[in-house]
Design a protein around this motif. Structure first.
Motif, PDB file in Angstrom:
ATOM      1  N   ARG A  92       0.877  -1.320   0.101  1.00  0.00           N
ATOM      2  CA  ARG A  92       0.061  -0.062  -0.047  1.00  0.00           C
ATOM      3  C   ARG A  92       0.807   1.297   0.211  1.00  0.00           C
ATOM      4  NH1 ARG A  92      -5.151   1.861  -1.410  1.00  0.00           N
ATOM      5  NH2 ARG A  92      -6.027   0.281  -0.029  1.00  0.00           N
ATOM      6  N   GLY A 204      -5.698  -2.974   2.911  1.00  0.00           N
ATOM      7  CA  GLY A 204      -6.973  -2.393   2.813  1.00  0.00           C
ATOM      8  C   GLY A 204      -7.949  -3.155   1.825  1.00  0.00           C
ATOM      9  N   THR A 205      -9.131  -3.324   2.442  1.00  0.00           N
ATOM     10  CA  THR A 205     -10.130  -4.132   1.687  1.00  0.00           C
ATOM     11  C   THR A 205     -10.814  -3.432   0.435  1.00  0.00           C
ATOM     12  OG1 THR A 205     -11.579  -3.760   3.337  1.00  0.00           O
ATOM     13  CG2 THR A 205     -10.273  -5.637   3.647  1.00  0.00           C
ATOM     14  N   ASP A 206     -10.511  -2.266   0.355  1.00  0.00           N
ATOM     15  CA  ASP A 206     -11.215  -1.589  -0.770  1.00  0.00           C
ATOM     16  C   ASP A 206     -10.687  -2.046  -2.314  1.00  0.00           C
ATOM     17  OD1 ASP A 206      -8.535  -0.436  -0.179  1.00  0.00           O
ATOM     18  OD2 ASP A 206      -9.236   1.407  -1.036  1.00  0.00           O
ATOM     19  N   ASP A 208     -11.284  -4.880  -5.541  1.00  0.00           N
ATOM     20  CA  ASP A 208     -12.312  -5.890  -6.468  1.00  0.00           C
ATOM     21  C   ASP A 208     -11.665  -7.055  -6.370  1.00  0.00           C
ATOM     22  OD1 ASP A 208     -13.877  -7.122  -8.208  1.00  0.00           O
ATOM     23  OD2 ASP A 208     -14.367  -5.241  -9.229  1.00  0.00           O
TER      24      ASP A 208
END
Length: 248
Positions: A92, A204-206, A208
């Motif tokens: 990230r 981060g889970t944002d 697809d």
């Protein structure tokens, strides 16, 4: 390096060779621009990278990084969930940094490459047509708009090192360029789908997840011929062919 008794061949094919001599890695590359980009990328990346000892084209000497790789393709990863989360956090940071100031052509023309490689796999009897067609359909989800980030470009599981639950080094930056962030996440978890959520706990889970799955199929379809022609075996347990079969 005084007293070193042997030279280990780490990787060797027609494009490049990597040797280990004690705690030093020597990368010999027929493309001087690729080595220069690797050095520049390591200087720009906001994550731990190997120390550059010297660079005299066509050879780059770098120091070994501490710790051990997250794992290898085809075997369960020995790293803890926290180590995978730390890898996600490091990626990230990389993706949030300004992209490198050179063009990223790695992901260009992939639609045509996908068509070509799928035809080769079927025409040469390497994989069944149904398996190839199913994965080709899945792979097409990767073709969508994305904002370029600082992409490592070859973030294999063997290229991220940890010690305990901390990232100690990310190696092999020759493919670094502005690119798709989900490509990096997919390559790191290729063949290790069960570790994706651990990785995203730090990243981060944002994201697809369907696109990551698309990249698993796309990467496995387009890389298989190159692997075969350069002496690697994508049919080994847990490797590219198993990744494709798991989509069925």
């Amino acid at each position: 390096m005084r007293g070193v008794e042997e030279v280990e061949v780490v990787v060797a094919h027609s494009e490049r060779v990597t040797l280990r001599v004690g705690d030093v890695f020597l990368k010999v590359d027929g493309d001087p621009a690729r080595l220069a980009a690797e050095v520049a990328a390591m200087r720009l990346a906001p994550v731990p990278t190997p120390d550059v000892l010297w660079h005299r084209p066509p050879v780059l000497a770098i120091a070994a990084v501490p710790g051990r790789a997250l794992g290898i393709l085809g075997e369960p990863s020995p790293a803890s969930p926290a180590a995978w989360a730390a890898a996600g956090a490091a990626i990230r940071r990389l993706h949030d940094a300004p992209p490198p100031p050179w063009d990223g052509g790695k992901l260009a023309g992939l639609d045509a490459e996908l068509e070509r490689e799928c035809a080769w796999l079927v025409d040469n009897g390497v994989l069944p047509a149904g398996l190839v067609d199913r994965n080709r359909t899945i792979a097409e989800a990767a073709f969508r708009p994305w904002t370029p980030v600082f992409m490592h470009g070859d973030l294999q599981i063997t290229h991220v090192f940890t010690d305990g639950d901390e990232v100690t080094g990310v190696i092999d930056w020759s493919e670094a360029a502005p690119g798709d962030p989900l490509f990096d996440l997919a390559i790191l978890t290729l063949g290790h789908e069960e570790r994706l959520e651990d990785l995203l706990a730090g990243y981060g889970t944002d994201v697809d997840r369907d696109v990551i799955r698309a990249w698993w199929s796309l990467r496995s379809l387009t890389a298989s011929r190159w692997l075969i022609e350069h002496g690697f075996d994508p049919s080994l347990p847990g490797c590219e062919f198993d990744v494709l079969r798991s989509r069925m």
